[in-house]
Design a protein around this motif. Structure first.
Motif, PDB file in Angstrom:
ATOM      1  N   LYS A   1      37.719  32.921  35.731  1.00 17.31           N
ATOM      2  CA  LYS A   1      37.778  34.257  35.883  1.00 17.31           C
ATOM      3  C   LYS A   1      36.859  35.253  36.584  1.00 17.31           C
ATOM      4  N   GLU A   2      35.703  34.896  36.712  1.00 14.89           N
ATOM      5  CA  GLU A   2      34.682  35.615  37.674  1.00 14.89           C
ATOM      6  C   GLU A   2      35.534  35.739  39.161  1.00 14.89           C
ATOM      7  N   LEU A   3      36.050  34.621  39.365  1.00 16.41           N
ATOM      8  CA  LEU A   3      36.452  34.678  40.916  1.00 16.41           C
ATOM      9  C   LEU A   3      37.614  35.558  41.147  1.00 16.41           C
ATOM     10  N   ASN A   4      38.527  35.658  40.143  1.00 13.71           N
ATOM     11  CA  ASN A   4      39.434  36.533  40.470  1.00 13.71           C
ATOM     12  C   ASN A   4      38.757  38.061  40.504  1.00 13.71           C
ATOM     13  N   LEU A   5      37.985  38.455  39.970  1.00 12.29           N
ATOM     14  CA  LEU A   5      37.136  39.706  40.020  1.00 12.29           C
ATOM     15  C   LEU A   5      36.592  39.820  41.320  1.00 12.29           C
TER      16      LEU A   5
ATOM     17  N   ASN B   1      35.168  34.408  51.835  1.00 13.75           N
ATOM     18  CA  ASN B   1      36.031  33.677  50.805  1.00 13.75           C
ATOM     19  C   ASN B   1      35.224  32.423  50.339  1.00 13.75           C
TER      20      ASN B   1
ATOM     21  N   PHE C   1      37.344  38.207  44.276  1.00 15.33           N
ATOM     22  CA  PHE C   1      38.198  38.664  45.106  1.00 15.33           C
ATOM     23  C   PHE C   1      39.047  39.867  45.130  1.00 15.33           C
ATOM     24  N   GLY C   2      39.138  40.521  43.883  1.00 17.88           N
ATOM     25  CA  GLY C   2      39.655  41.782  43.577  1.00 17.88           C
ATOM     26  C   GLY C   2      38.793  42.498  44.477  1.00 17.88           C
TER      27      GLY C   2
ATOM     28  N   LYS D   1      33.149  30.961  39.547  1.00 11.24           N
ATOM     29  CA  LYS D   1      34.119  29.886  39.082  1.00 11.24           C
ATOM     30  C   LYS D   1      35.012  30.945  38.173  1.00 11.24           C
TER      31      LYS D   1
END
Length: 148
Positions: free
Chosen positions: A87-91, A77, A93-94, A85
């Motif tokens: 919106k990329e980070l959400n992808l 993580n 983590f998904g 950074k």
């Protein structure tokens, strides 16, 4: 269930401690490698216990594996937050969570075949070494670009 308890109970506290060690003592690169080594050593001990029919040795292996396992997730993580950074980070983590769940599902289906091998753990250690190298290289390149 008892083998899973030997893995999970130490991580009630060790995730916090692992995060502290990553932040203040080892750093992300060395910490990732150290936690990967714990995972590999734990799997080797577990496999030795399984091959020799010593359940107590399997428990020790799961405990050692657990020392590194969830702290390695904390390190993953940390890498994700450092490298991505917005919106990329959400992808990321998904994808990371999906791969973890896929690994759990595969584990349940082929556990009998894999229990006595540490190949996947050594692959994980190799990935940690490559990731540390790439992270160091990226840091060096970004410092050069910022210094121009």
């Amino acid at each position: 269930m008892q083998l899973y308890a030997w893995y999970s109970w130490p991580n009630v506290v060790l995730c916090f401690l692992g995060g502290f060690l990553l932040d203040r003592v080892f750093g992300i690169r060395l910490g990732t490698i150290i936690f990967s080594v714990f995972v590999c050593v734990g799997q080797v001990i577990f496999a030795a216990g399984a091959l020799s029919n010593h359940f107590w040795l399997m428990e020790v292996g799961r405990f050692v594996f657990g020392i590194g396992g969830e702290s390695l997730s904390v390190a993953q993580n940390t890498y994700a937050v450092n490298w991505f950074k917005g919106k990329e980070l959400n992808l990321v983590f998904g994808l990371q969570l999906s791969m973890a769940r896929l690994g759990s599902t595969v584990n349940m289906n082929i556990m009998g075949w894999v229990y006595n091998t540490a190949v996947t753990c050594f692959f994980s250690l190799a990935c940690a070494l490559v990731l540390g190298y790439l992270d160091k290289r990226a840091e060096r390149i970004l410092k050069k670009e910022q210094g121009k």
